[in-house]
Enzyme design. Sequence first.
Site, PDB file in Angstrom:
ATOM      1  N   THR B  52      28.857   0.737  38.470  1.00 23.07           N
ATOM      2  CA  THR B  52      28.431   1.858  39.310  1.00 23.07           C
ATOM      3  C   THR B  52      29.479   2.970  39.329  1.00 23.07           C
ATOM      4  O   THR B  52      29.161   4.155  39.227  1.00 23.07           O
ATOM      5  CB  THR B  52      28.166   1.362  40.751  1.00 23.07           C
ATOM      6  N   ARG B 101      31.624   2.790  48.090  1.00 17.24           N
ATOM      7  CA  ARG B 101      31.112   1.428  48.006  1.00 17.24           C
ATOM      8  C   ARG B 101      31.956   0.574  48.939  1.00 17.24           C
ATOM      9  O   ARG B 101      33.187   0.688  48.938  1.00 17.24           O
ATOM     10  CB  ARG B 101      31.284   0.910  46.586  1.00 17.24           C
TER      11      ARG B 101
END
Lengths: 153, 303
Positions: B52, B101
């Site tokens: 990601t 995140r």
Amino acid sequence: MDKEIKQLKVSAIRNGTVIDHIPANNLFKVINILGLYRSDNQITFGTNLESKRLGSKAIVKISDKFFVDEEINRIALAAPQAKLNIIKEYKVEEKKEVTVPDEFTGIVKCVNPKCITNNETVKPKFRVISKKEVSLKCHYCEKITDQEHMVFI
Amino acid sequence: MENKSLISINDYSKEEILHVLDLAGEFEQNPTQTILSGKVIATLFFEPSTRTRLSFESAVNRLGGKIIGFSDSASSSATKGESLKDTIKTVSNYSDLIVMRHPLEGSARYASEVAMVPVVNAGDGANQHPTQTLLDLYSIKKTQKTLENLNIFIVGDLKYGRTVHSLLMAMARFNATFYFVSPKELRIPQEYKLFLDQHGLKYYEMTDFKDTISEADIMYVTRVQKERFSDPIEYEKTKNAYVLRNKMLENTKSNLKILHPLPRVNEINTDVDDNEKAYYFTQALNGVYTRQSILSLILGLKN
Ligand SMILES: [Zn+2]
């Protein structure tokens, strides 16, 4: 003091608020939510009283205390069927029912141990997604906290 | 959408979703631009997710932006006991947008409330990962030419799969019919079925896809992890039932595409990779265009 007068002194209040129809097992939650443990007012309560509707109910009488609606609606989460009697000079001046708020901050812990509110100093915040069987959706982690898993702060 | 954080796929209306996808299509045609020059994007990864992070950083780099940040909490001040709030406040001073995140659920929503700049959630625990959902939607729309009225098969761990739940919520807006294929222990949670019922959408639950696969427009495969099973014997018994093999694709629709959020372990056999219906690697590439679209819309560089 004869017996009758003594009884009156415990059960009736001159001015204040009587909260009736609290589920017996949530009495202490209600006391907690309203912060009554740190109140200087005279408070009497009875619990495990017979109730047709709840099976077993509790009742709290607080002298010289009149709650604003916002304060009282907080107990809706623990006692959605609670009824309030506002007492003035031994007479019921007004009857009120609680309403479950649409959203609120604090009061209850999020059920999710991995939620930010259980790990950092972040106040829990919820949207009420069901009012009959009170069910809460966490504003942060989006998990559902139901009546059974509600832990009051 | 300008200046608005993206925390949950539910933050975007159907129109906003479609707008992100249209713009992602423009970036696919022209992925290298300079519209982000002079902008600083912070990528704060409190837990590692190389895939990601690289996708976001590639999206930023190809548009001429600069990156600051860290790739796991060991190199952030969080290990020194700094609160998330303090980290976010500080980084807000140094950047135009924060990509975050974090292992705790709800952390991204909270960060967006304390940050002075918009926050894009790149995964908060098991809760949300909206840019993944948007790239999934982009992949579906691109391969099917529409998002409306599709038969969506979702296979694997439907109980804990974050991407599965977000995809379901998003595709529900496009009148999808869902086929939930999972072991009994990992069935789709009740709350999602209730949601589909309330929206009058059709869904079927099954433990294998043998008899129904010919209906599929999209097959979205996820990992079935051993640690999700309370009974390890149950896992051993079921694990092979959810492995997709090339010969299973013989009598399927010509428009069928196989998607997977990656990383894959063994739930899609490598013999599927060369089938033209395998789309998971292109799906990952689509993530770059989708993230370019999201970042430039939030920064107000496109409208
Ligand atoms: Zn929560």
